[in-house]
Write an enzyme that holds these catalytic residues in place. Structure first.
Site, short mmCIF file in Angstrom:
data_model
loop_
_atom_site.label_atom_id
_atom_site.label_comp_id
_atom_site.label_asym_id
_atom_site.label_seq_id
_atom_site.Cartn_x
_atom_site.Cartn_y
_atom_site.Cartn_z
N HIS A 48 0.81 -1.22 0.00
CA HIS A 48 0.00 0.00 0.00
C HIS A 48 0.84 1.27 0.00
O HIS A 48 0.33 2.35 -0.27
CB HIS A 48 -1.00 0.00 1.17
CG HIS A 48 -0.42 0.28 2.52
ND1 HIS A 48 -0.14 -0.71 3.44
CD2 HIS A 48 -0.09 1.44 3.12
CE1 HIS A 48 0.32 -0.16 4.55
NE2 HIS A 48 0.37 1.15 4.38
N ASP A 84 0.31 -7.57 1.45
CA ASP A 84 0.66 -6.17 1.65
C ASP A 84 2.18 -5.99 1.67
O ASP A 84 2.75 -5.31 2.52
CB ASP A 84 0.07 -5.60 2.93
CG ASP A 84 0.09 -4.07 2.95
OD1 ASP A 84 0.29 -3.46 1.87
OD2 ASP A 84 -0.06 -3.46 4.03
N SER A 116 4.64 2.92 7.57
CA SER A 116 4.37 1.70 6.81
C SER A 116 5.56 1.29 5.96
O SER A 116 6.15 2.11 5.27
CB SER A 116 3.17 1.91 5.88
OG SER A 116 1.97 1.79 6.58
#
Length: 423
Positions: A109, A146, A232
């Site tokens: 992402h 992910d 992230s």
């Protein structure tokens, strides 16, 4: 994101969320503090503090600051009436070097395009003590995990500083955890906490083609080391400086009201062993998508929920209804079996007739999968979570109910199990 049995909101981090820094306005007085002897800082350092300093000093240069740009096309007809031209959406995230070749591991992402299909139009990376960003290219994408692997061909070899990978299976609750990343765009930041849980089951990832939904329930590392938007893809390290996880999500009660996730002391990281097992496939992907193993089974129990059709397990049906249909208390109904798949080669039996009920439909006459490698299966994501870290050639043992009788079915994950369907 949503997850079965998890009544909290998991907010994906690192998608270009901004922040405003405010300086506190603290009134000051004229009183002078009493003179004190200077502290002996070097002598006051605790062993844990010195360890953190050493780990950061040695391995922070392996951290990578990632920026993305994606062109969002506007309605061409609207432009005739003075609407704004195409817009450029920007995103921020983190990553880290995993080898001397310059491969950079991060979250999917972080580098995903605005439409959720494939990568952003432009990806750049910047390493520590460098002012200029360098263009990066996608090596492989794994939306369901992910995870993504990128590389910056123009980056000088002397700037590539791989961080060693640890063993997430050996983690103990209470171990120190050091999170590195770029929270709110504040690149090369470090926070510290502990490993709060080693096997928290949460939904991670996207559909096989990168769209919304399709996240697979996976085992994640929970930590109280502060993780915020921008963290992230950054590494979670242990006290030896080895990567034990990739920061991916946070639990954010404030995000439910504001839409902006902020750390509440509950963050999640993808275990590094999951990423390590996936690395060879990502490195060989040539910029394409790597999918989670797929047995070739289509769920046969579907219900309407909030305007969508969702596959569910038998546990959602009433006891009376299951008794009348001669079905087990829980399990995954096999609606169809894809030809040429591992399920087809193992002679797994698809349903033969369809029955509608209020709010849904069920396909009957086929197998019901109740366990996979001794782990109970009810929903489709239960089956996926068992397979998530498997590789080609691995055997899988299914427990199925067929015609009211329980039996065991053996199958092997071959190349067809790893093809992304629909691409």
């Amino acid at each position: 994101m949503k997850g079965r049995g998890l009544g909290i909101m998991l907010v994906l981090v690192g998608l270009g969320l901004g922040a405003t820094l405010l300086r506190d306005q603290v009134p000051t007085g004229s009183a002078q503090p009493a003179a004190q002897a200077p502290l002996n800082e070097s002598g006051a350092r605790l062993q844990n503090e010195q360890n953190t300093i050493d780990v950061v000093g040695r391995f922070e240069p392996g951290l990578v600051f990632i920026s993305t740009e994606d062109v969002v096309a506007q309605d061409p007809f609207a432009m005739m009436f003075g609407a704004a031209p195409d817009q450029v959406r920007q995103g921020l995230g983190s990553g880290f070097f995993v080898n001397e070749a310059g491969d950079i591991l991060t979250n999917y992402h972080v580098v995903a395009g605005e439409d959720g299909q494939g990568a952003a139009d432009r990806i750049t990376v910047r390493v520590m003590n460098q002012e200029q960003s360098v263009p990066a290219e996608v090596i492989g994408l794994a939306p369901q995990y992910d995870l993504a692997l990128i590389r910056a061909p123009g980056l000088a070899k002397t700037l590539i500083r791989p961080i060693p990978l640890g063993d997430s299976d050996a983690l103990k609750v209470g171990q120190k955890a050091i999170a590195m990343g770029a929270p709110f765009g504040l690149d090369f930041s470090v926070t510290e906490g502990i490993v709060s849980s080693t096997s928290r089951q949460i939904p991670i990832g996207f559909s096989a083609t990168g769209g919304e939904g399709g996240g697979i329930t996976q085992k994640a590392i929970q930590t109280d080391a502060a993780i915020n938007p921008g963290n992230s893809g950054g590494p979670l390290l242990d006290s030896s400086g080895r990567v034990i996880g990739i920061n991916t999500q946070i639990y954010s009660p404030s995000g439910q009201a504001t839409g902006v996730g902020q750390s509440a002391g509950v963050g999640f990281a993808i275990p590094i062993n999951t990423a390590r097992s996936l690395l060879p496939r990502l490195q060989a992907a040539r910029g394409q998508v790597v999918g989670a193993p797929d047995l070739g089974v289509t769920p046969g129990l579907l219900v309407q929920s909030q305007g969508r059709v969702l596959p569910v397990g038998l546990s959602v049906l009433s006891t009376r209804g299951k008794r009348e249909l001669e079905l087990p208390d829980r399990g995954l109904v096999v609606g169809a079996v894809r030809p040429g798949s591992p399920a087809a080669r193992a002679a797994l039996r698809p349903g033969t007739r369809e029955e509608a009920f209020r709010g849904g439909v069920i396909v009957l006459g086929g197998d019901v999968i109740t366990a996979a490698d001794r782990q109970l299966v009810d929903a489709f994501e239960d089956l996926q979570s068992v397979l998530i870290d498997r590789k080609e050639g691995d055997p899988v043992t299914l427990t199925v109910v067929r015609g009211g009788q329980t039996r065991t079915v053996q199958l092997t994950l071959d190349a067809s199990a790893f093809r992304v369907q629909g691409r």
